[in-house]
Design an enzyme around this catalytic site. Structure first.
Site, PDB file in Angstrom:
ATOM      1  N   ASN A   1      46.078  34.313  40.311  1.00 11.37           N
ATOM      2  CA  ASN A   1      47.128  34.795  40.537  1.00 11.37           C
ATOM      3  C   ASN A   1      47.370  35.313  42.113  1.00 11.37           C
ATOM      4  O   ASN A   1      48.485  35.083  42.619  1.00 11.37           O
ATOM      5  CB  ASN A   1      47.241  36.296  39.593  1.00 11.37           C
ATOM      6  CG  ASN A   1      47.631  35.991  38.157  1.00 11.37           C
ATOM      7  OD1 ASN A   1      48.441  34.978  37.893  1.00 11.37           O
ATOM      8  ND2 ASN A   1      47.019  36.889  37.470  1.00 11.37           N
TER       9      ASN A   1
ATOM     10  N   GLU B   1      44.105  37.396  30.305  1.00 11.49           N
ATOM     11  CA  GLU B   1      43.414  36.192  30.300  1.00 11.49           C
ATOM     12  C   GLU B   1      42.237  36.083  29.184  1.00 11.49           C
ATOM     13  O   GLU B   1      41.433  35.271  28.999  1.00 11.49           O
ATOM     14  CB  GLU B   1      42.842  35.829  31.480  1.00 11.49           C
ATOM     15  CG  GLU B   1      41.472  36.527  31.946  1.00 11.49           C
ATOM     16  CD  GLU B   1      42.198  37.860  32.797  1.00 11.49           C
ATOM     17  OE1 GLU B   1      41.485  38.503  33.842  1.00 11.49           O
ATOM     18  OE2 GLU B   1      43.258  38.323  32.586  1.00 11.49           O
TER      19      GLU B   1
END
Length: 306
Positions: A195, A230
């Protein structure tokens, strides 16, 4: 082939039983006649020189690992699978089952199609099979939650809340018939870096791709979910500890070898546990998380069991 052997394989074909003779590790050849169901379900395997139907069935692929281990022990006997259905291939009321038989000089794999039991004396078998097939249902019998609350919009997998409800039902069903149930929790290693470096849109694409990998990799009866960021979870009914470990290791390798576009290879850490008497969804999750922490603290890209 002797007359008695010819008669035996003909009878097996009439009973919708396929016999594959093991000629080498994970290598089999069809023995005798081929039942119609086998030709219909596994045409590519039927046309091949060596029979390998597990390449076309995720459930059989898991069972063949157990069968090969069983054969390697060199002890006479029979190893039975659970029963399962093949999406798009079996009809309602049908199921498949397999067994590996070590007969001394001969080692065979037998696949059988189970139809509705005959009325004369078959009621108990039919009732037992109905219970088992019911335990393969991936959703609680009554689930009135809106669809957008049950599924994660990014991965289309179950949400954590739905997953916990399904797990409670599955634990009760599997425990009630003396079966096994395992839980896997996997976490993408160093996902924050993806990210930070590539952006959240790329991170979302990774999560979406992982959801697709799980759906393609898992058996029909397995239940995948995105439980947090995640983190993903997989409930594997009728799966013992050693089977769950092999399943997790194969999944870990499959993800590490999957290409995610221009990103460097991604890895996951996986924690596994198996349901014991008295377990609840919360205790099962806690133990799987502890196993996941073990995997992370020992270097990541690992599978650990608790």
């Amino acid at each position: 082939m002797s007359d008695s052997s010819s008669l035996a394989v003909s009878l097996l074909a009439c009973l919708d039983i396929t016999v594959l003779r093991r000629i080498a590790p994970a290598t089999y050849q069809l023995y005798g006649k081929t039942p119609n169901f086998y030709r219909r379900m596994f045409p590519a395997a039927t046309d091949a020189g060596h029979e390998c139907p597990w390449r076309y069935s995720r459930t059989l692929e898991h069972f063949i690992d157990d069968a090969e281990h069983f054969f390697s022990l060199g002890k006479n006997g029979v190893l039975y699978s659970d029963i399962w259905t093949e999406e798009g291939l079996t009809s309602p009321g049908q199921a498949l089952t397999a067994c590996a038989a070590n007969l001394g000089e001969e080692q065979v794999l037998m696949l059988r199609l189970l139809e509705h039991a005959a009325p004369d004396g078959g009621f108990e078998f039919r009732a037992a099979r109905t219970v088992l097939l019911g335990a393969l249902t991936c959703e609680p019998e009554e689930n009135t939650a809106p669809v957008n609350e049950r599924f994660d919009p990014l991965t289309t997998l179950y949400t954590r809340q739905s997953f916990m409800s399904i797990m409670a039902t599955q634990i009760d069903q599997v425990s009630g018939i003396g079966g096994h149930c395992s839980l896997l929790i996997l976490d993408i290693d160093d996902f924050k870096g993806i990210n930070d470096v590539y952006g959240h849109d790329t991170g979302d694409k990774v999560l979406s791709s992982l959801g697709l990998i799980l759906r393609q990799f898992l058996r029909r009866e397995d239940v995948p979910a995105r439980i947090d960021g995640e983190e993903f979870a997989i409930l594997a009914p009728f799966t013992m500890q050693h089977q769950a470990l092999r399943m997790a290791e194969k999944l870990r390798v499959a993800i590490s070898e999957h290409g995610f576009g221009s990103l460097p290879p991604l890895t996951v850490s996986i924690g596994c546990t198996t349901c014991y008497a008295g377990d609840t969804p919360d205790t099962l999750m806690e133990r799987a998380y502890q196993a996941l922490v073990d995997a992370k603290e020992n270097g990541k890209n690992l599978v650990r069991m608790r």
